[in-house]
Scaffold this motif. Structure first.
Motif, mmCIF file in Angstrom:
data_model
loop_
_atom_site.group_PDB
_atom_site.id
_atom_site.type_symbol
_atom_site.label_atom_id
_atom_site.label_comp_id
_atom_site.label_asym_id
_atom_site.label_seq_id
_atom_site.Cartn_x
_atom_site.Cartn_y
_atom_site.Cartn_z
ATOM 1 N N GLN A 1 -4.178 15.653 -7.339
ATOM 2 C CA GLN A 1 -3.251 14.836 -8.281
ATOM 3 C C GLN A 1 -3.554 14.313 -9.763
ATOM 4 N N ILE A 2 -4.665 14.012 -10.042
ATOM 5 C CA ILE A 2 -5.424 13.564 -11.178
ATOM 6 C C ILE A 2 -5.227 14.654 -12.365
ATOM 7 N N ASN B 1 2.279 9.856 -5.647
ATOM 8 C CA ASN B 1 2.719 11.008 -5.046
ATOM 9 C C ASN B 1 4.167 11.300 -5.963
ATOM 10 N N GLY B 2 5.009 10.236 -6.270
ATOM 11 C CA GLY B 2 6.121 10.472 -6.998
ATOM 12 C C GLY B 2 5.645 11.028 -8.368
ATOM 13 N N VAL B 3 4.732 10.176 -9.107
ATOM 14 C CA VAL B 3 4.374 10.676 -10.568
ATOM 15 C C VAL B 3 3.932 12.182 -10.465
ATOM 16 N N THR B 4 3.099 12.608 -9.418
ATOM 17 C CA THR B 4 2.729 13.854 -9.381
ATOM 18 C C THR B 4 3.933 14.766 -9.519
ATOM 19 N N LEU B 5 4.712 14.642 -8.379
ATOM 20 C CA LEU B 5 5.980 15.364 -8.465
ATOM 21 C C LEU B 5 6.731 15.343 -9.785
ATOM 22 N N ASP C 1 0.752 -1.162 -0.240
ATOM 23 C CA ASP C 1 -0.076 -0.118 -0.131
ATOM 24 C C ASP C 1 0.856 1.279 -0.232
ATOM 25 N N ASN C 2 1.980 1.245 0.743
ATOM 26 C CA ASN C 2 2.762 2.259 0.860
ATOM 27 C C ASN C 2 3.599 2.570 -0.565
ATOM 28 N N PHE C 3 3.795 1.396 -1.205
ATOM 29 C CA PHE C 3 4.493 1.639 -2.393
ATOM 30 C C PHE C 3 3.499 2.417 -3.255
ATOM 31 N N LEU C 4 2.384 1.849 -3.402
ATOM 32 C CA LEU C 4 1.411 2.559 -4.457
ATOM 33 C C LEU C 4 1.120 3.895 -4.015
ATOM 34 N N GLY D 1 12.297 13.607 -15.296
ATOM 35 C CA GLY D 1 11.517 14.329 -14.444
ATOM 36 C C GLY D 1 10.743 13.230 -13.550
ATOM 37 N N LEU D 2 10.109 12.401 -14.221
ATOM 38 C CA LEU D 2 9.311 11.325 -13.450
ATOM 39 C C LEU D 2 10.299 10.518 -12.520
ATOM 40 N N LEU D 3 11.483 9.887 -13.329
ATOM 41 C CA LEU D 3 12.559 9.127 -12.174
ATOM 42 C C LEU D 3 12.981 9.952 -11.154
#
Lengths: 484, 306
Positions: free
Chosen positions: B155-156, B10-14, B2-5, B259-261
């Motif tokens: 985020q969406i 969050n990571g994709v948003t940032l 769950d934490n990973f998801l 950026g995503l990475l």
């Protein structure tokens, strides 16, 4: 376009002389419109949070209209004036934008160009160095004579010592950027290593400044080798960015490794400088008592002044001598053409590393001086802004020119300090006007303006270390710099 | 799991925000070979412009509809930031074209100092809190792990907007005459000029597009974090530059990928290790990439001509 420096900012389109009133009005209106667009909404409205932490807007329309009007009048009169006078508009505009730095750059730029310097100029530059050195050596005594011990303290400390620290840092970085052509954006890291070395060694082990000074230099040089070794095969901009990253990493480690460095709070109560063992205080065994002088903090400041002056001159001396040694020639050859150097059997990695390590060592010396002067170090002092300032000093001074770097340091550090003296402006602009908050704003603008005017720096001639038949200065345009 | 998801979301948003800024760096580097140091501060400026525009719309003009206000703020911020970047290019970089290569870099550093201090002088040094906006949160999991994985409307919105803009931008570069002119200037400026391409105008448009994308990132930054400060340009700017280098500078898909990475690495690092050293992690990745893979993931290797 060739590497000819351009003398005028922007608006090259209207160079065809004799703009009519109509086109002048049109151009001026367009410029005013752009200025107005830039002002909206960032100047036109001021957002400030109230007690409930909600933003409240206050309008400032008159200010944005005034800015647009000034731009309109400026562009209009610049366009209708004869081409010969236009340069004056550019100068006024740039000085307005760049403050004192721009004015100084302009006065230094008079009559200088890619043409070989005249005899009078050569003679001037021959005598300017020794004269300036004499003035610097006498500076504390002159100030002391003019203003007395209390009045001169601020001048010797804020101007003398502060400027000399940056002269030294500039000369140190000049080895890396100006001579070896390696663009280093993280020089402040070595300054920080030096400062923290002294701070930690003296507070934990109780070592004296004179032992810590060479140790700080060695540690900084070691870090220069450690950081330099993996990255020195990178070229130009990439090297610049990696050094920037390393500079930030060292600062972030200083912030986060709280056990070792005390984090944001920094290290305080670092032993202050002593006169070879005699402390500068008002006690029995203090400097004043030993030399039968009335106690005053000025003696320590004067001692610090001569200490940093000696360190800076040592940096200069080493650099000048190294330029004449094979290693110094290898640096400059490397700057000009790396492939040719490799073909001739120069070990490029070792040559670059020595430049990096030496530059770092002088940064370390300056750092330990910084912490003995302040008595307090914190990561706040070693931000990227410092690296940018030092690099700006080196570039604006004309990379590779020792005298130019010293002049640039005096301008870039002295001018913002002078801004603090502008209290009389409060009488014109009202009590809320605080000239000090414009310091960095003008500093940034001055960097841009000076680059546009004199991309080759204040001293745009170079003295080659090897010459055929006679020694003569060449234009800075013939020298390749910072290509890494 | 769950934490990973959650961290992935969050990571994709940032990462979207970093990617949008990174495009500005990579395009300018591609076309004039200059690291546009002031780009991070242009991003910060756009966040301020967006915040004040939003205040004007809601406080002074009493616009009730949030979506309408959002669209107006987005377009307004893009236009005004583009105007800023156009002026900056015109005043600070264009006179230095053809000068030696450190000159524009120093000019850009000066511009960066100027911009952040300009905003500090005209808007004050304190944090500016954005007004609280309603933010619907979807729960993805049932909360058996002690908490629920959430995905917010913000985020969406951020990710969707990034995808749409990138598609539009991709089309612009690949299939329009403007994009062709841009790619031509990237390959050989002199030749492009000889073939009748207005190089100055093309470079100006590059700066305009870069600023518009940075403005979108600025709007998202304000929405996502709800606070902005005059010093907020530097760190996101350096991270976006890291992203551009990681993806291969000069490569547009590389900038987004980078950026995503960077966004993902930063978020996962903070989650699984420590937040203290998350910036150190980003800078280390920059250094390691440059040392071992100087042309980045998707970049072309630089060939040295003698």
């Amino acid at each position: 376009m060739a590497a000819a420096p351009q003398s005028k900012p922007a608006d090259q389109s209207d160079e065809a002389s004799g703009a009519t009133i109509g086109t002048a009005i049109r151009n001026a209106a367009a410029a005013a419109l752009v200025a107005f667009g830039l002002c909206f909404p960032i100047i036109s409205y001021h957002a400030e949070s109230n007690i409930n932490n909600e933003l409240i807007l206050t309008g400032r329309w008159p200010l944005s209209f005034a800015i647009a009007a000034v731009v309109f009048l400026f562009v209009f009169f610049r366009q209708v004036s004869p081409p010969d006078y236009r340069i004056w508009f550019d100068r006024v505009g740039a000085v307005a934008a760049g403050g004192m730095g721009g004015a100084l750059a302009e006065s230094a730029a008079e009559g200088e160009g890619t043409a070989p310097p005249t005899k009078a100029r050569t003679r001037f530059s021959q005598w300017f160095g020794p004269f300036a050195l004499g003035f610097v050596i006498l500076f504390p005594l002159i100030m002391l004579g003019l203003l007395g011990p209390n009045g001169s303290l601020k001048w010797i400390n804020n101007y003398g010592v502060q400027i000399l620290i940056y002269v030294m840092l500039g000369w140190g970085l000049n080895i890396v950027v100006g001579l070896a052509g390696l663009l280093d954006l993280g020089y402040v890291a070595f300054y920080a290593v030096g400062a923290y070395s002294y701070a930690l060694l003296s507070t934990t082990l109780g070592l004296s400044f004179w032992i810590c000074l060479p140790l700080a230099g060695l540690l900084a040089a070691m870090w220069g080798v450690i950081l330099g070794f993996p990255v020195l095969r990178l070229r130009g901009d990439y090297l610049a960015i990696v050094t920037l990253a390393f500079g930030e990493i060292i600062r972030l480690v200083l912030i986060n490794w709280v056990d070792f460095t005390n984090g944001y709070a920094g290290i305080s109560s670092i032993p202050k400088v002593t006169f070879f063992g005699i402390p500068f205080n008002d006690e029995e065994d203090g400097f004043s008592a030993v030399f039968h002088l009335p106690f005053s903090p000025i003696y320590r400041t004067i001692f610090l002044f001569y200490l940093i002056l000696a360190l800076a001159l040592f940096t200069n001396f080493v650099t000048m001598r190294l330029r004449r040694l094979p290693i110094g020639r290898a640096w400059e050859a490397l700057r000009e053409d790396e492939i040719a150097c490799r073909s001739l059997g120069i070990n490029t990695t070792n040559t670059k590393l020595t430049a990096f390590a030496l530059g770092a060592m002088f940064g370390g010396f300056a750092g330990s001086f910084f912490s003995v002067r302040q008595g307090f170090v914190s990561p706040e002092s070693f931000t990227f802004m410092e690296s940018a300032t030092i690099l700006a000093i080196v570039v604006l001074g004309g990379m590779g020119s020792q005298l130019g770097v010293a002049i640039a340091a005096a301008v870039m550090i002295g001018a913002p300090e002078l801004m603090r003296e502008l209290d009389w402006m409060k009488r014109i602009f009202g009590e809320d006007f605080d000239p000090t908050q414009y310091r960095m704003l003008l500093f940034g603008a001055a960097m841009v303006v000076m680059m546009i005017w004199k991309p080759r720096g204040l001293v745009s001639t170079r003295e080659p270390s090897i010459f055929l038949k006679e020694r003569k200065s060449v234009s800075g345009d013939l020298v390749k710099e910072g290509h890494g | 799991m769950d934490n990973f998801l959650q961290q992935l979301i969050n990571g994709v948003t940032l990462g979207s925000i970093y990617g949008l800024i990174a495009i500005g760096y990579t395009m300018v580097y591609g076309i004039i070979g200059m690291v546009n140091f002031a780009h991070g501060d242009v991003f910060m400026l756009s966040a301020f412009i967006a915040l004040i525009l939003f205040m004007i719309l809601t406080q002074l003009l009493h616009v009730g509809s949030l979506p309408l206000a959002f669209v107006v703020v987005l377009i307004g911020a893009m236009a005004l930031t583009a105007l800023w970047n156009w002026s900056i290019e015109r005043l600070a970089y264009r006179p230095l074209r053809g000068s030696f290569r450190l000159a524009p870099l120093i000019s850009a550093i000066g511009m960066s100092i100027f911009l952040s201090n300009f905003v500090q002088v005209v808007q004050g040094p304190r944090n500016k809190p954005a007004p609280q906006l309603p933010n619907h949160v979807f729960k993805i999991t049932d909360g058996s792990a002690g908490y629920s994985v959430t995905l917010s409307v913000r985020q969406i919105l951020i990710v969707a907007l990034t995808v749409v803009l990138l598609a539009a931008f991709w089309y612009l570069v690949k299939h329009t005459s403007l994009g062709r002119a841009q790619r031509a200037c990237e390959q050989d400026r002199k030749m492009a000029a000889l073939l009748g391409i207005d190089v100055d105008a093309t470079i100006s448009i590059t700066f305009i597009i870069g600023a518009a994308l940075a403005a979108v990132a600025g709007v998202m930054f304000v929405i996502y974090y709800g606070v902005v400060n005059f010093a907020d340009g530097f760190v996101p700017g350096v991270k976006a530059f890291t992203a551009a280098v990681l993806g291969g500078i000069g490569s547009l898909p590389g900038a987004v990928l980078g950026g995503l990475l960077i966004g993902l690495i930063e978020v996962f690092w903070s989650s699984y290790f420590t937040t203290d050293y998350k910036d150190v992690a980003a800078f280390m990745i920059l250094a390691i990439t440059l040392i071992f893979m100087p042309s980045g993931i998707l970049g072309r290797p630089e060939v040295e001509k003698v």
